[in-house]
Design a protein around this motif. Structure first.
Motif, PDB file in Angstrom:
ATOM      1  N   THR A 279      -1.467   7.668 -13.610  1.00  0.00           N
ATOM      2  CA  THR A 279      -1.121   6.882 -14.782  1.00  0.00           C
ATOM      3  C   THR A 279      -0.727   5.494 -14.316  1.00  0.00           C
ATOM      4  O   THR A 279      -0.482   5.267 -13.124  1.00  0.00           O
ATOM      5  N   GLY A 280      -0.644   4.570 -15.232  1.00  0.00           N
ATOM      6  CA  GLY A 280      -0.312   3.196 -14.840  1.00  0.00           C
ATOM      7  C   GLY A 280       0.106   2.362 -16.024  1.00  0.00           C
ATOM      8  O   GLY A 280      -0.057   2.753 -17.181  1.00  0.00           O
ATOM      9  N   ILE A 281       0.608   1.178 -15.699  1.00  0.00           N
ATOM     10  CA  ILE A 281       1.063   0.250 -16.721  1.00  0.00           C
ATOM     11  C   ILE A 281       0.995  -1.161 -16.149  1.00  0.00           C
ATOM     12  O   ILE A 281       1.170  -1.364 -14.947  1.00  0.00           O
ATOM     13  N   THR A 282       0.740  -2.131 -17.007  1.00  0.00           N
ATOM     14  CA  THR A 282       0.670  -3.540 -16.611  1.00  0.00           C
ATOM     15  C   THR A 282       1.588  -4.353 -17.518  1.00  0.00           C
ATOM     16  O   THR A 282       1.625  -4.125 -18.732  1.00  0.00           O
ATOM     17  N   LYS A 283       2.279  -5.313 -16.904  1.00  0.00           N
ATOM     18  CA  LYS A 283       3.226  -6.126 -17.670  1.00  0.00           C
ATOM     19  C   LYS A 283       3.193  -7.567 -17.179  1.00  0.00           C
ATOM     20  O   LYS A 283       3.125  -7.812 -15.976  1.00  0.00           O
ATOM     21  N   ILE A 284       3.190  -8.507 -18.124  1.00  0.00           N
ATOM     22  CA  ILE A 284       3.274  -9.935 -17.793  1.00  0.00           C
ATOM     23  C   ILE A 284       4.667 -10.413 -18.183  1.00  0.00           C
ATOM     24  O   ILE A 284       5.103 -10.226 -19.324  1.00  0.00           O
ATOM     25  N   LEU A 285       5.341 -11.044 -17.232  1.00  0.00           N
ATOM     26  CA  LEU A 285       6.736 -11.451 -17.432  1.00  0.00           C
ATOM     27  C   LEU A 285       6.898 -12.946 -17.188  1.00  0.00           C
ATOM     28  O   LEU A 285       6.159 -13.544 -16.389  1.00  0.00           O
ATOM     29  N   GLU A 286       7.878 -13.516 -17.890  1.00  0.00           N
ATOM     30  CA  GLU A 286       8.189 -14.936 -17.682  1.00  0.00           C
ATOM     31  C   GLU A 286       9.100 -15.076 -16.470  1.00  0.00           C
ATOM     32  O   GLU A 286      10.330 -15.154 -16.578  1.00  0.00           O
ATOM     33  N   LEU A 287       8.445 -15.106 -15.316  1.00  0.00           N
ATOM     34  CA  LEU A 287       9.181 -15.137 -14.060  1.00  0.00           C
ATOM     35  C   LEU A 287       8.243 -15.625 -12.965  1.00  0.00           C
ATOM     36  O   LEU A 287       7.086 -15.187 -12.916  1.00  0.00           O
ATOM     37  N   PRO A 288       8.693 -16.499 -12.077  1.00  0.00           N
ATOM     38  CA  PRO A 288       7.848 -16.904 -10.957  1.00  0.00           C
ATOM     39  C   PRO A 288       7.482 -15.702 -10.100  1.00  0.00           C
ATOM     40  O   PRO A 288       8.232 -14.725 -10.011  1.00  0.00           O
ATOM     41  N   LEU A 289       6.346 -15.778  -9.461  1.00  0.00           N
ATOM     42  CA  LEU A 289       5.819 -14.641  -8.706  1.00  0.00           C
ATOM     43  C   LEU A 289       6.751 -14.208  -7.585  1.00  0.00           C
ATOM     44  O   LEU A 289       7.014 -13.000  -7.402  1.00  0.00           O
ATOM     45  N   ALA A 290       7.289 -15.138  -6.829  1.00  0.00           N
ATOM     46  CA  ALA A 290       8.151 -14.786  -5.689  1.00  0.00           C
ATOM     47  C   ALA A 290       9.414 -14.062  -6.165  1.00  0.00           C
ATOM     48  O   ALA A 290       9.853 -13.093  -5.534  1.00  0.00           O
ATOM     49  N   LYS A 291       9.969 -14.503  -7.267  1.00  0.00           N
ATOM     50  CA  LYS A 291      11.183 -13.874  -7.770  1.00  0.00           C
ATOM     51  C   LYS A 291      10.905 -12.477  -8.318  1.00  0.00           C
ATOM     52  O   LYS A 291      11.704 -11.543  -8.136  1.00  0.00           O
ATOM     53  N   LEU A 292       9.772 -12.336  -9.000  1.00  0.00           N
ATOM     54  CA  LEU A 292       9.407 -11.017  -9.503  1.00  0.00           C
ATOM     55  C   LEU A 292       9.211 -10.041  -8.349  1.00  0.00           C
ATOM     56  O   LEU A 292       9.620  -8.871  -8.445  1.00  0.00           O
ATOM     57  N   PHE A 293       8.610 -10.496  -7.268  1.00  0.00           N
ATOM     58  CA  PHE A 293       8.394  -9.621  -6.113  1.00  0.00           C
ATOM     59  C   PHE A 293       9.733  -9.143  -5.536  1.00  0.00           C
ATOM     60  O   PHE A 293       9.866  -7.977  -5.134  1.00  0.00           O
ATOM     61  N   ARG A 294      10.736 -10.023  -5.515  1.00  0.00           N
ATOM     62  CA  ARG A 294      12.052  -9.638  -4.971  1.00  0.00           C
ATOM     63  C   ARG A 294      12.705  -8.555  -5.824  1.00  0.00           C
ATOM     64  O   ARG A 294      13.423  -7.689  -5.306  1.00  0.00           O
ATOM     65  N   TYR A 295      12.478  -8.560  -7.130  1.00  0.00           N
ATOM     66  CA  TYR A 295      13.048  -7.527  -8.002  1.00  0.00           C
ATOM     67  C   TYR A 295      12.484  -6.139  -7.674  1.00  0.00           C
ATOM     68  O   TYR A 295      13.099  -5.133  -8.025  1.00  0.00           O
ATOM     69  N   TRP A 296      11.392  -6.099  -6.982  1.00  0.00           N
ATOM     70  CA  TRP A 296      10.810  -4.829  -6.554  1.00  0.00           C
ATOM     71  C   TRP A 296      11.103  -4.521  -5.080  1.00  0.00           C
ATOM     72  O   TRP A 296      11.376  -3.368  -4.732  1.00  0.00           O
ATOM     73  N   ALA A 297      11.029  -5.522  -4.268  1.00  0.00           N
ATOM     74  CA  ALA A 297      11.112  -5.290  -2.823  1.00  0.00           C
ATOM     75  C   ALA A 297      12.541  -5.144  -2.305  1.00  0.00           C
ATOM     76  O   ALA A 297      12.787  -4.358  -1.383  1.00  0.00           O
ATOM     77  N   GLU A 298      13.479  -5.867  -2.874  1.00  0.00           N
ATOM     78  CA  GLU A 298      14.866  -5.828  -2.366  1.00  0.00           C
ATOM     79  C   GLU A 298      15.659  -4.747  -3.100  1.00  0.00           C
ATOM     80  O   GLU A 298      15.728  -4.749  -4.339  1.00  0.00           O
ATOM     81  N   PRO A 299      16.255  -3.820  -2.381  1.00  0.00           N
ATOM     82  CA  PRO A 299      16.987  -2.712  -3.029  1.00  0.00           C
ATOM     83  C   PRO A 299      18.069  -3.172  -3.986  1.00  0.00           C
ATOM     84  O   PRO A 299      18.252  -2.562  -5.047  1.00  0.00           O
ATOM     85  N   ALA A 300      18.828  -4.233  -3.610  1.00  0.00           N
ATOM     86  CA  ALA A 300      19.916  -4.702  -4.474  1.00  0.00           C
ATOM     87  C   ALA A 300      19.377  -5.175  -5.822  1.00  0.00           C
ATOM     88  O   ALA A 300      19.964  -4.880  -6.879  1.00  0.00           O
ATOM     89  N   GLU A 301      18.266  -5.913  -5.810  1.00  0.00           N
ATOM     90  CA  GLU A 301      17.670  -6.398  -7.055  1.00  0.00           C
ATOM     91  C   GLU A 301      16.997  -5.253  -7.820  1.00  0.00           C
ATOM     92  O   GLU A 301      17.053  -5.191  -9.052  1.00  0.00           O
ATOM     93  N   ARG A 302      16.373  -4.360  -7.094  1.00  0.00           N
ATOM     94  CA  ARG A 302      15.652  -3.258  -7.755  1.00  0.00           C
ATOM     95  C   ARG A 302      16.610  -2.298  -8.445  1.00  0.00           C
ATOM     96  O   ARG A 302      16.296  -1.741  -9.516  1.00  0.00           O
ATOM     97  N   ASN A 303      17.780  -2.066  -7.832  1.00  0.00           N
ATOM     98  CA  ASN A 303      18.733  -1.122  -8.420  1.00  0.00           C
ATOM     99  C   ASN A 303      19.281  -1.598  -9.765  1.00  0.00           C
ATOM    100  O   ASN A 303      19.869  -0.808 -10.511  1.00  0.00           O
ATOM    101  N   LYS A 304      19.086  -2.879 -10.101  1.00  0.00           N
ATOM    102  CA  LYS A 304      19.549  -3.390 -11.383  1.00  0.00           C
ATOM    103  C   LYS A 304      18.725  -2.834 -12.547  1.00  0.00           C
ATOM    104  O   LYS A 304      19.210  -2.811 -13.680  1.00  0.00           O
ATOM    105  N   TRP A 305      17.567  -2.398 -12.273  1.00  0.00           N
ATOM    106  CA  TRP A 305      16.701  -1.885 -13.339  1.00  0.00           C
ATOM    107  C   TRP A 305      15.985  -0.567 -12.949  1.00  0.00           C
ATOM    108  O   TRP A 305      15.570   0.180 -13.825  1.00  0.00           O
ATOM    109  N   LEU A 306      15.858  -0.297 -11.636  1.00  0.00           N
ATOM    110  CA  LEU A 306      15.191   0.918 -11.178  1.00  0.00           C
ATOM    111  C   LEU A 306      16.071   1.591 -10.121  1.00  0.00           C
ATOM    112  O   LEU A 306      15.823   1.518  -8.926  1.00  0.00           O
ATOM    113  N   ALA A 307      17.102   2.247 -10.582  1.00  0.00           N
ATOM    114  CA  ALA A 307      17.996   2.965  -9.660  1.00  0.00           C
ATOM    115  C   ALA A 307      17.509   4.397  -9.545  1.00  0.00           C
ATOM    116  O   ALA A 307      18.012   5.313 -10.201  1.00  0.00           O
ATOM    117  N   ASP A 308      16.497   4.580  -8.666  1.00  0.00           N
ATOM    118  CA  ASP A 308      15.884   5.913  -8.516  1.00  0.00           C
ATOM    119  C   ASP A 308      15.544   6.106  -7.037  1.00  0.00           C
ATOM    120  O   ASP A 308      14.718   5.375  -6.491  1.00  0.00           O
TER     121      ASP A 308
END
Length: 300
Positions: A198-227
């Motif tokens: 399964t999959g999903i695609t989303k376009i967000l108002e965010l620069p690419l580098a910052k969006l990548f950090r929300y996924w790659a860095e645990p501290a940023e990711r835990n703000k929305w994906l604590a799993d």
């Protein structure tokens, strides 16, 4: 002895003798000229009316033996029949002309929402999104694969067509192949080559580098994906993340794409899910998490 004078006999009036022409006389007069007369002179005919009428109705006499005949015009039998012969020869020898095959004009393939909605729901990528990333919509990809005979190929064969003929990247090879297999009924809903996906695609108002950090860095990711089940094993800055899900064989592919100075796209593809029901649950799960990320970015 006296002599008795005899009276002179008065001469009898002599009637002019009119000789009747014998039968055939008129004919002899016409046909047989007298000896010594010129042939060019026309014979005189003194026959009566009955003879003239009879001569007029008589068939022309055949020329006598030895008389010169009028030469008939010479006709070349080959030349006389030449047009007919030529037509027959041409008809037999000329090759049959076949009309040139008409090339049907290329049809413009347009997506129809009624047909594409199930595919977009299954793979989590809209037709516009796949067109932006690959240059072709879902309908155009399906038409190309149909023409290549992909309906008779297995999963790896379809991937090879996309890679070798169209230069599609690895991630989109899998995405387009799975979407095609589902559209053509070659696999169960959400079924992939190894399990379900399964999959999903989303376009967000965010620069690419910052969006990548929300996924790659645990501290940023835990703000929305604590799993804890999400475990990264490979990451390419601002391009992609490859992660495991829990302790099983399930895998997650996350791809990033810049859409502008402050616009970015993220695509999540969850693969190797064991059952179709589990794939439906994971689709709802990722939709909820992407909503949480979007809410975090819009928070003041």
């Amino acid at each position: 002895m006296t002599r008795v004078k005899s009276k002179p006999s008065s001469p009898k009036a002599s009637k002019p003798k009119t000789s009747q022409p014998k039968a055939g006389a008129a004919r002899d007069a016409v046909s047989a000229p007298k000896a010594g007369t010129s042939k060019a002179a026309a014979p005189k005919v003194s026959a009566n009316k009955a003879s003239v009428a009879k001569a007029a109705t008589r068939k022309p006499t055949q020329p006598k033996a030895g008389a010169p005949r009028a030469a008939a015009p010479k006709v070349n039998p080959v030349k006389a029949t030449l047009p007919t012969v030529a037509k027959v020869v041409v008809a037999k020898s000329a090759p049959a002309k076949t009309a040139p095959a008409k090339t049907a004009p290329a049809k413009v393939v347009r997506d129809t929402p009624a047909k594409l909605r199930p595919i977009e729901q299954a793979v989590g990528v809209s037709s516009d999104a796949v067109a932006r990333r690959t240059g072709k919509s879902w309908a155009e990809w399906f038409a190309l694969l149909d023409a290549a005979g992909a309906a008779a190929l297995d999963h790896k064969g379809i991937v090879a067509v996309l890679a070798q003929r169209h230069g599609v990247g690895p991630w989109w090879q899998q995405m387009v192949t799975v979407a095609y297999e589902k559209a053509r009924g070659m696999r169960e809903h959400r079924e992939a080559d190894e399990g379900f996906q399964t999959g999903i695609t989303k376009i967000l108002e965010l620069p690419l580098a910052k969006l990548f950090r929300y996924w790659a860095e645990p501290a940023e990711r835990n703000k929305w994906l604590a799993d804890d089940r999400f475990s990264i094993h490979k990451a390419t800055a601002s391009k992609s993340i490859r992660a495991r899900w829990g302790r099983g064989v399930s895998r997650i592919d996350v791809d990033f794409c810049e859409k502008g100075p402050s616009m970015s796209q993220v695509t999540v593809q969850h693969n190797r899910i064991e059952t179709s029901d589990a794939a439906e649950q994971m689709k709802a799960y990722w939709a909820k998490k992407m909503h949480a990320l979007e809410a975090l970015l819009t928070r003041p």
